[in-house]
Design a protein around this motif. Structure first.
Motif, PDB file in Angstrom:
ATOM      1  N   VAL A 133      -3.738 -11.719   6.497  1.00  0.00           N
ATOM      2  CA  VAL A 133      -3.790 -13.211   6.180  1.00  0.00           C
ATOM      3  C   VAL A 133      -2.720 -14.067   6.533  1.00  0.00           C
ATOM      4  O   VAL A 133      -2.761 -15.217   6.885  1.00  0.00           O
ATOM      5  CB  VAL A 133      -4.174 -13.500   4.725  1.00  0.00           C
ATOM      6  N   GLU A 134      -1.403 -13.346   6.937  1.00  0.00           N
ATOM      7  CA  GLU A 134      -0.449 -14.239   7.368  1.00  0.00           C
ATOM      8  C   GLU A 134      -0.561 -14.725   8.547  1.00  0.00           C
ATOM      9  O   GLU A 134      -1.368 -14.306   9.494  1.00  0.00           O
ATOM     10  CB  GLU A 134       0.931 -13.247   7.342  1.00  0.00           C
ATOM     11  N   LYS A 135       0.167 -15.932   8.681  1.00  0.00           N
ATOM     12  CA  LYS A 135       0.142 -16.705  10.217  1.00  0.00           C
ATOM     13  C   LYS A 135       1.428 -16.640  10.826  1.00  0.00           C
ATOM     14  O   LYS A 135       2.392 -16.831  10.199  1.00  0.00           O
ATOM     15  CB  LYS A 135      -0.361 -18.099   9.978  1.00  0.00           C
ATOM     16  N   ILE A 136       1.438 -16.059  12.082  1.00  0.00           N
ATOM     17  CA  ILE A 136       2.618 -15.732  12.697  1.00  0.00           C
ATOM     18  C   ILE A 136       3.649 -17.136  12.827  1.00  0.00           C
ATOM     19  O   ILE A 136       4.686 -16.887  12.687  1.00  0.00           O
ATOM     20  CB  ILE A 136       2.401 -15.009  13.912  1.00  0.00           C
ATOM     21  N   SER A 137       2.770 -18.160  12.800  1.00  0.00           N
ATOM     22  CA  SER A 137       3.674 -19.547  13.006  1.00  0.00           C
ATOM     23  C   SER A 137       4.220 -19.910  11.982  1.00  0.00           C
ATOM     24  O   SER A 137       5.280 -20.675  11.675  1.00  0.00           O
ATOM     25  CB  SER A 137       2.568 -20.481  13.439  1.00  0.00           C
ATOM     26  N   GLU A 138       4.105 -19.193  10.682  1.00  0.00           N
ATOM     27  CA  GLU A 138       4.562 -19.430   9.607  1.00  0.00           C
ATOM     28  C   GLU A 138       5.657 -18.416   9.059  1.00  0.00           C
ATOM     29  O   GLU A 138       6.572 -18.604   8.340  1.00  0.00           O
ATOM     30  CB  GLU A 138       3.477 -19.406   8.426  1.00  0.00           C
ATOM     31  N   VAL A 139       5.334 -17.060   9.390  1.00  0.00           N
ATOM     32  CA  VAL A 139       6.347 -16.107   8.959  1.00  0.00           C
ATOM     33  C   VAL A 139       7.327 -15.304   9.942  1.00  0.00           C
ATOM     34  O   VAL A 139       7.999 -14.559   9.673  1.00  0.00           O
ATOM     35  CB  VAL A 139       5.514 -14.844   8.369  1.00  0.00           C
ATOM     36  N   HIS A 140       7.115 -15.777  11.160  1.00  0.00           N
ATOM     37  CA  HIS A 140       8.136 -15.437  12.335  1.00  0.00           C
ATOM     38  C   HIS A 140       9.224 -15.598  11.944  1.00  0.00           C
ATOM     39  O   HIS A 140       9.988 -16.711  11.338  1.00  0.00           O
ATOM     40  CB  HIS A 140       7.707 -16.241  13.651  1.00  0.00           C
ATOM     41  N   GLY A 141      10.321 -14.649  12.203  1.00  0.00           N
ATOM     42  CA  GLY A 141      11.772 -14.561  12.048  1.00  0.00           C
ATOM     43  C   GLY A 141      12.138 -14.457  10.626  1.00  0.00           C
ATOM     44  O   GLY A 141      13.246 -14.652  10.125  1.00  0.00           O
ATOM     45  N   LYS A 142      11.107 -14.012   9.754  1.00  0.00           N
ATOM     46  CA  LYS A 142      11.230 -13.419   8.286  1.00  0.00           C
ATOM     47  C   LYS A 142      11.332 -12.026   8.188  1.00  0.00           C
ATOM     48  O   LYS A 142      10.256 -11.525   8.762  1.00  0.00           O
ATOM     49  CB  LYS A 142      10.455 -14.249   7.306  1.00  0.00           C
ATOM     50  N   ILE A 143      11.874 -11.570   7.245  1.00  0.00           N
ATOM     51  CA  ILE A 143      11.535 -10.161   6.722  1.00  0.00           C
ATOM     52  C   ILE A 143      10.347 -10.214   5.736  1.00  0.00           C
ATOM     53  O   ILE A 143      10.413 -11.102   4.908  1.00  0.00           O
ATOM     54  CB  ILE A 143      12.857  -9.535   6.077  1.00  0.00           C
ATOM     55  N   LEU A 144       9.430  -9.349   6.102  1.00  0.00           N
ATOM     56  CA  LEU A 144       8.150  -9.177   5.311  1.00  0.00           C
ATOM     57  C   LEU A 144       8.536  -7.892   4.669  1.00  0.00           C
ATOM     58  O   LEU A 144       8.534  -6.740   5.258  1.00  0.00           O
ATOM     59  CB  LEU A 144       6.895  -9.279   5.784  1.00  0.00           C
ATOM     60  N   SER A 145       8.534  -7.766   3.201  1.00  0.00           N
ATOM     61  CA  SER A 145       8.856  -6.452   2.589  1.00  0.00           C
ATOM     62  C   SER A 145       7.586  -6.005   1.681  1.00  0.00           C
ATOM     63  O   SER A 145       7.029  -6.712   0.930  1.00  0.00           O
ATOM     64  CB  SER A 145       9.926  -6.315   1.595  1.00  0.00           C
ATOM     65  N   LYS A 146       7.143  -4.823   1.937  1.00  0.00           N
ATOM     66  CA  LYS A 146       5.755  -4.520   1.137  1.00  0.00           C
ATOM     67  C   LYS A 146       5.681  -2.918   1.034  1.00  0.00           C
ATOM     68  O   LYS A 146       5.861  -2.481   2.288  1.00  0.00           O
ATOM     69  CB  LYS A 146       4.442  -5.146   1.962  1.00  0.00           C
ATOM     70  N   LYS A 147       5.135  -2.380   0.287  1.00  0.00           N
ATOM     71  CA  LYS A 147       4.957  -0.807   0.237  1.00  0.00           C
ATOM     72  C   LYS A 147       3.317  -0.875   0.405  1.00  0.00           C
ATOM     73  O   LYS A 147       2.738  -1.192  -0.472  1.00  0.00           O
ATOM     74  CB  LYS A 147       5.526  -0.392  -1.173  1.00  0.00           C
ATOM     75  N   PHE A 148       3.032  -0.062   1.414  1.00  0.00           N
ATOM     76  CA  PHE A 148       1.755   0.210   1.804  1.00  0.00           C
ATOM     77  C   PHE A 148       1.541   1.722   1.225  1.00  0.00           C
ATOM     78  O   PHE A 148       2.493   2.598   1.227  1.00  0.00           O
ATOM     79  CB  PHE A 148       1.389   0.256   3.289  1.00  0.00           C
ATOM     80  N   LEU A 149       0.556   2.227   0.748  1.00  0.00           N
ATOM     81  CA  LEU A 149       0.116   3.353   0.176  1.00  0.00           C
ATOM     82  C   LEU A 149       0.595   4.444   1.205  1.00  0.00           C
ATOM     83  O   LEU A 149       1.095   5.477   0.907  1.00  0.00           O
ATOM     84  CB  LEU A 149      -1.292   3.578  -0.176  1.00  0.00           C
ATOM     85  N   ASN A 150       0.102   4.377   2.445  1.00  0.00           N
ATOM     86  CA  ASN A 150       0.111   5.388   3.488  1.00  0.00           C
ATOM     87  C   ASN A 150       1.178   5.285   4.478  1.00  0.00           C
ATOM     88  O   ASN A 150       1.105   5.498   5.487  1.00  0.00           O
ATOM     89  CB  ASN A 150      -1.268   5.651   4.031  1.00  0.00           C
ATOM     90  N   LEU A 151       2.318   4.484   4.339  1.00  0.00           N
ATOM     91  CA  LEU A 151       3.245   4.070   5.233  1.00  0.00           C
ATOM     92  C   LEU A 151       4.576   4.278   4.455  1.00  0.00           C
ATOM     93  O   LEU A 151       4.860   3.592   3.425  1.00  0.00           O
ATOM     94  CB  LEU A 151       3.129   2.650   5.708  1.00  0.00           C
ATOM     95  N   ASP A 152       5.511   4.906   5.095  1.00  0.00           N
ATOM     96  CA  ASP A 152       7.000   4.931   4.688  1.00  0.00           C
ATOM     97  C   ASP A 152       7.761   3.701   4.766  1.00  0.00           C
ATOM     98  O   ASP A 152       8.666   3.416   3.954  1.00  0.00           O
ATOM     99  CB  ASP A 152       7.740   6.319   5.438  1.00  0.00           C
ATOM    100  N   THR A 153       7.568   3.126   5.757  1.00  0.00           N
ATOM    101  CA  THR A 153       8.405   2.019   6.053  1.00  0.00           C
ATOM    102  C   THR A 153       8.011   0.858   5.192  1.00  0.00           C
ATOM    103  O   THR A 153       6.763   0.667   5.169  1.00  0.00           O
ATOM    104  CB  THR A 153       8.577   1.368   7.436  1.00  0.00           C
ATOM    105  N   GLN A 154       9.020  -0.102   4.749  1.00  0.00           N
ATOM    106  CA  GLN A 154       8.635  -1.103   3.808  1.00  0.00           C
ATOM    107  C   GLN A 154       9.227  -2.507   4.234  1.00  0.00           C
ATOM    108  O   GLN A 154       8.910  -3.643   3.622  1.00  0.00           O
ATOM    109  CB  GLN A 154       9.076  -0.765   2.447  1.00  0.00           C
ATOM    110  N   ASN A 155       9.960  -2.316   5.509  1.00  0.00           N
ATOM    111  CA  ASN A 155      10.344  -3.636   6.050  1.00  0.00           C
ATOM    112  C   ASN A 155       9.873  -4.172   7.217  1.00  0.00           C
ATOM    113  O   ASN A 155       9.913  -3.156   8.324  1.00  0.00           O
ATOM    114  CB  ASN A 155      11.852  -3.730   5.843  1.00  0.00           C
ATOM    115  N   PHE A 156       9.482  -5.237   7.415  1.00  0.00           N
ATOM    116  CA  PHE A 156       8.629  -5.893   8.545  1.00  0.00           C
ATOM    117  C   PHE A 156       9.220  -7.085   8.997  1.00  0.00           C
ATOM    118  O   PHE A 156       9.744  -7.852   8.190  1.00  0.00           O
ATOM    119  CB  PHE A 156       7.226  -5.777   8.480  1.00  0.00           C
ATOM    120  N   PHE A 157       9.249  -7.391  10.440  1.00  0.00           N
ATOM    121  CA  PHE A 157       9.790  -8.505  10.865  1.00  0.00           C
ATOM    122  C   PHE A 157       8.752  -9.081  12.058  1.00  0.00           C
ATOM    123  O   PHE A 157       8.437  -8.222  12.958  1.00  0.00           O
ATOM    124  CB  PHE A 157      11.130  -8.176  11.572  1.00  0.00           C
ATOM    125  N   ALA A 158       8.287 -10.313  11.789  1.00  0.00           N
ATOM    126  CA  ALA A 158       7.205 -10.828  12.780  1.00  0.00           C
ATOM    127  C   ALA A 158       7.917 -11.644  13.873  1.00  0.00           C
ATOM    128  O   ALA A 158       8.673 -12.589  13.697  1.00  0.00           O
ATOM    129  CB  ALA A 158       6.202 -11.530  12.226  1.00  0.00           C
TER     130      ALA A 158
END
Ligand code: URA
Length: 189
Positions: A133-158
């Motif tokens: 649901v996130e929009k790239i025009s709003e979240v670009h350049g920001k760290i997004l942190s989230k724990k997904f059940l089936n993924l080891d990495t928790q930090n994302f950057f758009a």
């Protein structure tokens, strides 16, 4: 699944793939670069040149990416880079939801093999695979942190996709500014 090497992983998913694009693509374009890297970049899908050569980001967008990497004193051997969809969509159109879904497990397994500290999305297709649901025009350049059940990495950057920013002065400037924040993330680790 327990793969010994990334090549084994890629060959397995390529052979098993039910993606329709496999019928029209020259070949699958596997992720490339340093499998021990702390940073993985995810693009959209291979273009014409990538489809021909079987290597991600070797066209104009890739050249621009190399310039941005150089700005932060990095090159392709410091990173690992892959795509949301591993086969070229015909006429370079956007990949459909079905095509993205067909390559999703492949991408997740690839990421869990590498276990990077940071996953960088190049454009909305990569981002929306994880953050629908996130929009790239709003979240670009920001760290997004989230724990997904089936993924080891928790930090994302758009980031904006380099191909979209290539001929758009304002977006290009924003992308370069965002890109330069990448070392700050690692400085804080
Ligand atoms: N654009 C992408 O998203 N991926 C590539 O491999 C090349 C261009």
């Amino acid at each position: 699944m327990n793969f010994k090497t990334l090549t084994e992983l890629h060959n397995f998913y390529d052979e098993a793939s039910k993606c329709d694009l496999k019928k029209t693509a020259t070949q699958a374009v596997f992720g490339a670069g340093n499998p021990e890297s702390k940073i993985v970049f995810i693009g959209e899908a291979p273009g014409k040149k990538e489809d021909e050569l079987g290597v991600p980001f070797v066209g104009a967008a890739g050249k621009f990416l190399d310039e941005m990497l150089a700005e932060i004193k990095m090159n392709r051997s410091d990173i690992y880079i892959t795509n949301t969809v591993k086969y070229r969509p015909t006429e370079n159109r956007d990949p459909t939801d079905e095509e993205k879904e067909a390559c999703k497990e492949w991408l997740y397994e690839e990421l869990n093999f590498i276990k990077p500290k940071l996953i960088v999305f190049l454009g909305r297709h990569a981002m929306n695979t994880f953050f629908p649901v996130e929009k790239i025009s709003e979240v670009h350049g920001k760290i997004l942190s989230k724990k997904f059940l089936n993924l080891d990495t928790q930090n994302f950057f758009a980031l904006y996709h380099p191909a979209a920013a290539l001929y758009n002065g304002g977006m290009r400037e924003t992308l370069m500014k965002d890109f330069k924040k990448i070392p700050l993330f690692f400085a804080r680790q």
